[in-house]
Design a protein around this motif. Structure first.
Motif, PDB file in Angstrom:
ATOM      1  N   LEU A  57      36.677 -42.898 -40.970  1.00 49.86           N
ATOM      2  CA  LEU A  57      36.104 -41.751 -40.268  1.00 49.86           C
ATOM      3  C   LEU A  57      34.801 -42.121 -39.571  1.00 49.86           C
ATOM      4  N   ALA A  58      33.997 -42.994 -40.202  1.00 55.36           N
ATOM      5  CA  ALA A  58      32.765 -43.458 -39.569  1.00 55.36           C
ATOM      6  C   ALA A  58      33.069 -44.205 -38.273  1.00 55.36           C
ATOM      7  N   ALA A  59      34.129 -45.029 -38.304  1.00 53.79           N
ATOM      8  CA  ALA A  59      34.516 -45.755 -37.091  1.00 53.79           C
ATOM      9  C   ALA A  59      35.029 -44.802 -36.017  1.00 53.79           C
ATOM     10  N   ILE A  60      35.757 -43.761 -36.440  1.00 58.67           N
ATOM     11  CA  ILE A  60      36.243 -42.776 -35.469  1.00 58.67           C
ATOM     12  C   ILE A  60      35.069 -42.063 -34.808  1.00 58.67           C
ATOM     13  N   LEU A 114      37.331 -49.262 -31.045  1.00 58.87           N
ATOM     14  CA  LEU A 114      36.741 -48.736 -32.277  1.00 58.87           C
ATOM     15  C   LEU A 114      37.562 -47.553 -32.797  1.00 58.87           C
ATOM     16  N   LEU A 115      38.106 -46.751 -31.889  1.00 56.18           N
ATOM     17  CA  LEU A 115      38.958 -45.638 -32.313  1.00 56.18           C
ATOM     18  C   LEU A 115      40.211 -46.159 -33.005  1.00 56.18           C
ATOM     19  N   GLY A 170      34.359 -33.396 -32.336  1.00 56.92           N
ATOM     20  CA  GLY A 170      34.922 -34.509 -33.098  1.00 56.92           C
ATOM     21  C   GLY A 170      33.896 -35.169 -33.992  1.00 56.92           C
ATOM     22  N   LEU A 171      32.666 -35.258 -33.513  1.00 59.94           N
ATOM     23  CA  LEU A 171      31.599 -35.840 -34.329  1.00 59.94           C
ATOM     24  C   LEU A 171      31.296 -34.961 -35.539  1.00 59.94           C
ATOM     25  N   VAL A 172      31.258 -33.641 -35.333  1.00 56.75           N
ATOM     26  CA  VAL A 172      31.018 -32.726 -36.449  1.00 56.75           C
ATOM     27  C   VAL A 172      32.144 -32.846 -37.467  1.00 56.75           C
ATOM     28  N   PHE A 173      33.389 -32.882 -36.989  1.00 56.19           N
ATOM     29  CA  PHE A 173      34.531 -33.032 -37.889  1.00 56.19           C
ATOM     30  C   PHE A 173      34.423 -34.317 -38.696  1.00 56.19           C
ATOM     31  N   SER A 174      34.142 -35.429 -38.021  1.00 58.23           N
ATOM     32  CA  SER A 174      34.059 -36.718 -38.713  1.00 58.23           C
ATOM     33  C   SER A 174      32.988 -36.686 -39.795  1.00 58.23           C
TER      34      SER A 174
END
Length: 405
Positions: A294-297, A308-309, A375-379
Motif C-alpha cells: 500500500l505504501a508503494a501504491i 511503482l504502482l 487514492g492517497l487517503v485510502f492508502s
C-alpha cells in the motif's frame, strides 16, 4: 449426519476435479470483466467516479445477500444445482452488459454477478475439494483458491485485451464469457454429485452466518485483516484503471487489465508460499507485507510512476494472499465442526464489506479531492488498519522459550 460425502478416492480420474476448477474460474472471470471498461461506460453514458464505485459496490451487496441467506444451501440441495444456478446468474449478468443502454442494466448486471459469486464462493470451493482424487487431496484447497483468484484476475486481463485490440469493446468480452460459461454449464451437468442424504432431504431454511463465542478472539483480527486486504482488491477492480488514466497517463486498456491481473496472481503466489508457516505467524506477516504494498501504491500516485504502482500491486497482492489464507485457516480450525460453514460465511461477509464500503468512500472523496488525493487517503487509512492489526497479532503470538530456560 445429514449427508454422506463420496470418498474422492472412489473417483480415480482427475477430470471432474479439473472441470470443477475450470467452472469456478469461469464464473469468477465474469465478476471482474467490467473492470477496465468502466471508463468506456463513463464516456458512453456519462457518470462520475463515485458512480463507478457504487456500480461496483452493488456487486458486493449481491454477494453478501446470498452469503447471508443461502450460504449452506448446497449442503441440502447438492453442489451441482447450486453451481448451475450460479452459472445462470453469471450468464444473465453477461446478457445485461451485452444489451445495456444505460445505468439500470449496468446495476442489474452487477447485482446478478454478485449473486453468481455468492453462490460459488463456498459451493465451488467445497466441490473442487470433494472431487479431488486421493493423490491430489493435499493440494485441493489451494487449487480451489487458485481457481478463484486467477479467475478474478483473468477477467480484467481478458476484457482489457479484447477492448483494446478487438472490435466491439463493450460487447465482445461478454460474448466470449457467454461462450466460456456455456462450456462450463455442459461440464457441470456431467460432474458427479458429492452430496447424498441417508434419509429424507433436510428442510431448506435460511441460516444467517454467525460467529461462536469461542471463535471470536481469532475471528475478529482475522476478519479485519481480510477487510483491509479485500479493500485493496476493491480499489484495483473498480477505480484503478481511472487512476492509471487520469494520474499516470496510461490509457491502454490491456495494460490496465494486466496490472489488475498481477494483483490477483500475486495473491495466489502469496497463498501458495504459506507452506508450513503457522497461521498465527503468517497472518501478521501478511498484514505487514500488505502495508508495504500500500505504501508503494501511495508512492506511485505521488511520483506518478507506473512501475511503482505495479510493484505495489504485486507486493500488496502477496500480502493479501498470505493474510487471507492464514486468516481463513485459523478461523476454520477454531470454529466448531457443526458451525464451520456459517463461521466461514461470516468471514466472507466481512471480507466483501471490505471490497465495497471503502471504494465507495474513495469515489465520494474523489468528487472533492480528485482521484489522486482520494487514492492517497485510502492508502494511508488501509496502511493504518493493516499495520495496527499486524502489531496486535504479533503481540498475541506466544513467544518460544529460550533454550535452557
Amino acid at each position: 449426519m445429514t449427508n454422506d460425502q463420496r470418498d474422492p478416492a472412489d473417483r480415480p480420474r482427475s477430470w471432474p476435479y479439473a472441470a470443477a476448477a475450470y467452472v469456478f474460474a469461469v464464473v469468477m472471470v465474469g465478476t471482474t470483466l467490467p473492470t477496465p471498461l468502466y471508463g468506456l461506460y463513463q464516456e458512453e453514458i456519462g457518470f462520475s467516479s463515485l458512480m463507478v464505485t457504487v456500480i461496483f459496490a452493488v456487486y458486493a451487496a449481491g454477494v453478501i445477500a446470498v452469503l447471508m441467506v443461502a450460504g449452506g444451501v448446497s449442503d441440502v440441495l447438492g453442489r451441482r444445482p447450486v453451481l448451475l444456478a450460479g452459472l445462470g446468474c453469471a450468464a444473465a449478468s453477461a446478457l445485461c452488459f451485452l444489451f445495456e443502454g444505460g445505468l439500470p442494466l449496468l446495476f442489474a448486471g452487477r447485482v446478478l454477478s454478485g449473486f453468481s459469486a455468492g453462490l460459488f464462493t463456498g459451493t465451488a470451493t467445497v466441490a473442487v475439494m470433494e472431487l479431488a482424487p486421493r493423490h491430489r487431496r493435499g493440494r485441493a484447497s489451494f487449487a480451489a483458491t487458485a481457481a478463484n483468484m486467477l479467475g478474478l484476475g483473468c477477467g480484467p486481463l481478458l476484457a482489457g485485451l479484447l477492448a483494446q485490440y478487438a472490435p466491439w469493446p463493450l460487447r465482445l468480452p461478454y460474448l466470449v464469457h457467454l461462450g466460456l460459461a456455456a462450456v462450463a454449464t455442459c461440464l457441470t451437468l456431467v460432474l458427479p454429485e458429492t452430496v447424498r442424504h441417508a434419509g429424507p432431504r433436510p428442510a431448506l431454511r435460511p441460516r444467517r452466518p454467525s460467529v461462536p463465542a469461542g471463535t471470536r478472539s481469532v475471528f475478529i483480527p482475522a476478519a479485519l485483516a481480510a477487510f483491509a486486504g479485500f479493500a485493496m482488491f476493491g480499489l484495483f477492480t473498480s477505480v484503478a484503471p481511472s487512476f492509471m488514466a487520469q494520474t499516470l497517463g496510461v490509457h491502454n486498456l490491456a495494460v490496465s487489465g494486466l496490472v489488475v491481473f498481477l494483483t490477483f496472481a500475486a495473491s495466489t503466489v502469496g497463498q501458495a508460499s504459506l507452506g508450513g508457516v503457522p497461521a498465527e505467524r503468517a497472518l501478521p506477516l501478511g498484514c505487514f507485507v500488505l502495508v508495504a504494498g500500500l505504501a508503494a501504491i501511495g508512492g506511485s500516485l505521488l511520483a506518478t510512476s507506473l512501475a511503482l504502482l505495479v510493484a505495489g500491486a504485486v507486493v500488496a497482492g502477496v500480502g493479501q494472499g498470505l493474510l487471507f489464507r492464514a486468516g481463513l485457516s485459523a478461523v476454520s480450525a477454531r470454529a466448531p465442526a457443526d458451525r464451520r460453514g456459517e463461521t466461514t460465511s461470516a468471514f466472507f461477509v466481512v471480507a466483501y464489506l471490505g471490497i465495497s464500503l471503502p471504494v465507495v468512500g474513495v469515489g465520494a472523496l474523489s468528487l472533492a479531492l480528485g482521484l489522486r488525493d482520494a487514492g492517497l487517503v485510502f492508502s494511508a487509512c488501509a496502511m493504518v488498519l493493516a499495520g495496527s492489526i499486524g502489531i496486535w497479532l504479533l503481540r498475541a503470538v506466544p513467544r518460544r522459550p529460550r533454550p535452557g530456560a
